[in-house]
Design a protein around this motif. Structure first.
Motif, mmCIF file in Angstrom:
data_model
loop_
_atom_site.group_PDB
_atom_site.id
_atom_site.type_symbol
_atom_site.label_atom_id
_atom_site.label_comp_id
_atom_site.label_asym_id
_atom_site.label_seq_id
_atom_site.Cartn_x
_atom_site.Cartn_y
_atom_site.Cartn_z
ATOM 1 N N ARG A 155 -16.733 26.694 -28.756
ATOM 2 C CA ARG A 155 -17.541 27.891 -28.496
ATOM 3 C C ARG A 155 -16.749 29.170 -28.739
ATOM 4 N N ALA A 156 -15.443 29.123 -28.570
ATOM 5 C CA ALA A 156 -14.626 30.301 -28.873
ATOM 6 C C ALA A 156 -14.631 30.580 -30.386
ATOM 7 N N ILE A 157 -14.677 29.513 -31.178
ATOM 8 C CA ILE A 157 -14.710 29.659 -32.636
ATOM 9 C C ILE A 157 -16.096 30.087 -33.115
ATOM 10 N N ASP A 158 -17.119 29.479 -32.510
ATOM 11 C CA ASP A 158 -18.501 29.701 -32.958
ATOM 12 C C ASP A 158 -19.395 29.848 -31.725
ATOM 13 N N PRO A 159 -19.398 31.028 -31.093
ATOM 14 C CA PRO A 159 -20.048 31.187 -29.793
ATOM 15 C C PRO A 159 -21.567 31.038 -29.787
ATOM 16 N N GLU A 160 -22.231 31.209 -30.912
ATOM 17 C CA GLU A 160 -23.696 31.193 -30.900
ATOM 18 C C GLU A 160 -24.323 30.210 -31.885
ATOM 19 N N GLY A 161 -23.627 29.864 -32.938
ATOM 20 C CA GLY A 161 -24.273 29.165 -34.046
ATOM 21 C C GLY A 161 -24.233 27.652 -34.016
ATOM 22 N N VAL A 162 -23.666 27.026 -32.975
ATOM 23 C CA VAL A 162 -23.517 25.582 -32.995
ATOM 24 C C VAL A 162 -23.964 24.974 -31.661
ATOM 25 N N THR A 163 -24.669 23.850 -31.760
ATOM 26 C CA THR A 163 -25.050 23.076 -30.579
ATOM 27 C C THR A 163 -23.969 22.020 -30.340
ATOM 28 N N ILE A 164 -23.607 21.797 -29.079
ATOM 29 C CA ILE A 164 -22.582 20.808 -28.735
ATOM 30 C C ILE A 164 -23.215 19.724 -27.873
ATOM 31 N N LEU A 165 -23.175 18.487 -28.365
ATOM 32 C CA LEU A 165 -23.676 17.339 -27.621
ATOM 33 C C LEU A 165 -22.539 16.370 -27.341
ATOM 34 N N GLY A 166 -22.555 15.774 -26.169
ATOM 35 C CA GLY A 166 -21.563 14.767 -25.831
ATOM 36 C C GLY A 166 -21.943 13.411 -26.395
ATOM 37 N N TRP A 167 -20.932 12.584 -26.624
ATOM 38 C CA TRP A 167 -21.112 11.203 -27.061
ATOM 39 C C TRP A 167 -20.559 10.325 -25.957
ATOM 40 N N SER A 168 -21.460 9.560 -25.304
ATOM 41 C CA SER A 168 -21.048 8.744 -24.156
ATOM 42 C C SER A 168 -21.414 7.286 -24.406
ATOM 43 N N PRO A 169 -20.510 6.512 -25.045
ATOM 44 C CA PRO A 169 -20.823 5.125 -25.407
ATOM 45 C C PRO A 169 -20.518 4.109 -24.320
ATOM 46 N N ALA A 170 -20.097 4.562 -23.147
ATOM 47 C CA ALA A 170 -19.678 3.645 -22.091
ATOM 48 C C ALA A 170 -20.876 3.096 -21.323
ATOM 49 N N ASN A 171 -20.634 2.090 -20.503
ATOM 50 C CA ASN A 171 -21.620 1.615 -19.546
ATOM 51 C C ASN A 171 -22.038 2.804 -18.678
ATOM 52 N N ASN A 172 -23.341 2.980 -18.472
ATOM 53 C CA ASN A 172 -23.829 4.197 -17.835
ATOM 54 C C ASN A 172 -23.618 4.225 -16.328
ATOM 55 N N SER A 173 -23.540 3.070 -15.689
ATOM 56 C CA SER A 173 -23.158 3.053 -14.276
ATOM 57 C C SER A 173 -21.712 3.514 -14.127
ATOM 58 N N ALA A 174 -20.860 3.047 -15.041
ATOM 59 C CA ALA A 174 -19.458 3.473 -15.031
ATOM 60 C C ALA A 174 -19.350 4.964 -15.315
ATOM 61 N N ILE A 176 -26.524 8.942 -25.891
ATOM 62 C CA ILE A 176 -26.097 7.676 -25.292
ATOM 63 C C ILE A 176 -26.613 6.512 -26.140
ATOM 64 N N PRO A 177 -25.723 5.712 -26.716
ATOM 65 C CA PRO A 177 -26.165 4.535 -27.473
ATOM 66 C C PRO A 177 -26.464 3.364 -26.550
ATOM 67 N N GLY A 178 -27.386 3.571 -25.627
ATOM 68 C CA GLY A 178 -27.741 2.557 -24.653
ATOM 69 C C GLY A 178 -29.197 2.178 -24.765
ATOM 70 N N SER A 179 -29.669 1.387 -23.802
ATOM 71 C CA SER A 179 -31.046 0.912 -23.827
ATOM 72 C C SER A 179 -31.552 0.719 -22.412
ATOM 73 N N SER A 180 -32.780 1.171 -22.151
ATOM 74 C CA SER A 180 -33.367 0.978 -20.831
ATOM 75 C C SER A 180 -33.656 -0.493 -20.554
ATOM 76 N N ALA A 181 -33.691 -1.310 -21.607
ATOM 77 C CA ALA A 181 -33.870 -2.751 -21.404
ATOM 78 C C ALA A 181 -32.657 -3.355 -20.701
ATOM 79 N N LEU A 182 -31.501 -2.705 -20.812
ATOM 80 C CA LEU A 182 -30.268 -3.197 -20.204
ATOM 81 C C LEU A 182 -29.841 -2.386 -18.989
ATOM 82 N N GLU A 183 -30.097 -1.084 -19.021
ATOM 83 C CA GLU A 183 -29.560 -0.189 -17.992
ATOM 84 C C GLU A 183 -30.626 0.794 -17.503
#
Length: 414
Positions: free
Chosen positions: A134-153, A245-252
């Motif tokens: 955000r310091a480099i590009d304060p307005e022009g970029v969206t930032i999304l997290g990547w969370s591939p872990a077990n969601n309870s964890a 989140i690369p998860g599934s409600s069928a599992l979690e």
């Protein structure tokens, strides 16, 4: 086709995080051929990442050229130094992309021409990059997290305390440090995995005592790593625009519903995109190419395939045990080699992937395995090929999310 939109991925060097991220990138460019994706990762795993990319494309599919995998750190024999340095290296390299400059891969030396200014950054939640981007590009970029872990964890590691999370362990450690002679860092490491006998209530898993979360013997280096990830993830999910989140409600189902509700309360978006494995498109050509390229990443790919066939012929279906604890973690050596001794005594065939940089293979154990003819050791095994083979009957695993999903997909009990 010209690149009209540019997405940048930041990944830690753990295989459980980068493999699914590569699969996600492939899905995007196959559906949107005018999108280009730059993946920033590290030298220790960059070659395997590039091989993984080839598993998702048939021969002649030019959309794979829309993905660039660039090492932002040179190889380092110390994986922990590598992990702690990744965030800063990603932000530094992102600045060049934002300026429309050429960028060079530190592993291959290849220089890439500029693409359009990025509009989206997808970063592993374990990388402290939000403020820097955000310091480099304060307005022009969206930032999304990547969370591939077990969601309870995930809820436990960086969720709020009322949802079973550890909360802001840094703030709590600073307060506690003022009352005691212990350092804030020592207290922080303890608070991530406390042993107080308290009952923890986390969506998606039964009630359990805090000491049941990590029953293994304490490892100071791993405690420090977990503490770092917990702190970074805590801040990331409160500062970014949302999470993928690369998860599934069928599992979690419970964990995902809780996580989505929590993120929504913060004004954040949650995108659940489903498990990510190579697509079975019905064509044997792509299936065979995928297996071939997975074998190419292994130090013993062809030997492993031959061993599986030999095991199937001599011991029958579902006779082999596959053992792997991921690319970073390693259990207590006395316990694991004792387990190997037992399965040799029981005449059970096995393949043991020892990918962790902390793995130590005693000479005596290596000799016993070789003389038995029952086992095969590998520094990096083609896991999906092994799990899909008829000879494989069981998987002894650390239950990383990659291993969990791949085992379910292959129908192999863990």
């Amino acid at each position: 086709m010209a690149i009209n939109e540019h997405i940048v991925f930041f990944s830690v060097s753990g295989w459980g995080h980068v493999r699914a991220l590569v699969a996600f990138a492939c899905r995007i460019v196959q559906q949107k051929p005018d999108v280009g994706i730059t993946i920033f990762s590290s030298g220790n795993i960059i070659d395997k990442t590039k091989i993984e990319l080839t598993r998702y494309f048939a021969a002649g599919d030019v959309s794979k050229n829309n993905i660039r995998i660039i090492s932002v750190q040179a190889e380092n024999p110390n994986p922990f130094e590598h992990i702690f340095g990744t965030a800063g290296a990603c932000v530094h390299s992102y600045q060049s992309l934002s300026r429309g400059e050429r960028i060079t891969c530190l592993s291959s030396g290849k220089t890439y021409q500029p693409w359009p200014k990025p509009t989206l950054v997808v970063s592993d939640v374990f990388l402290d990059v939000v403020e820097g981007v955000r310091a480099i590009d304060p307005e022009g970029v969206t930032i999304l997290g990547w969370s591939p872990a077990n969601n309870s964890a995930a809820l436990r590691m960086y969720g709020p305390e009322d949802l079973g999370g550890t909360g802001d362990v840094v703030a709590k450690a600073l307060v506690e440090a003022e009352k005691t002679e212990k350092s804030a860092k020592e207290i922080q490491n303890y608070l991530v995995y406390p042993v107080e006998g308290e009952i923890i209530d986390i969506a998606g898993i039964p009630l359990l005592y805090d000491f049941e979360l990590v029953p293994q013997l304490k490892n100071p280096m791993m405690d420090s790593l977990h503490s770092h990830f917990s702190n970074v993830g805590y801040n990331f999910l409160r500062a970014a625009d949302g999470v993928i989140i690369p998860g599934s409600s069928a599992l979690e189902a419970d964990a995902l519903a809780t996580l989505k509700k929590w993120q929504s309360s913060l004004g954040k978006e949650t995108y659940v995109i489903g498990p990510l494995l190579p697509i079975d498109d019905g064509y044997k050509t792509l299936e065979e190419s995928s297996k071939k390229n997975e074998k190419a990443a292994s130090d013993k790919g062809s030997k492993i395939e031959s061993f599986l066939e030999k095991t199937l012929e001599e011991h029958g279906e579902h006779s082999l045990i596959y053992i792997s604890f991921g690319s970073i973690f390693w259990p207590d050596s006395a316990l694991i080699w004792g387990f190997v001794d037992v399965i040799i005594e029981q005449r059970v065939p096995f393949i043991f992937a020892c990918a962790s940089p902390m793995a130590v293979i005693p000479d005596e154990s290596a000799k016993k395995i070789q003389e038995s003819g029952l086992g095969l050791l590998s520094k990096w095994a083609p896991q999906q090929l092994i799990l899909d083979h008829k000879a494989t009957g069981w998987f002894v695993t650390h239950c990383g999310q990659n291993s969990f999903i791949e085992s379910l997909a292959a129908g192999v009990p863990m």
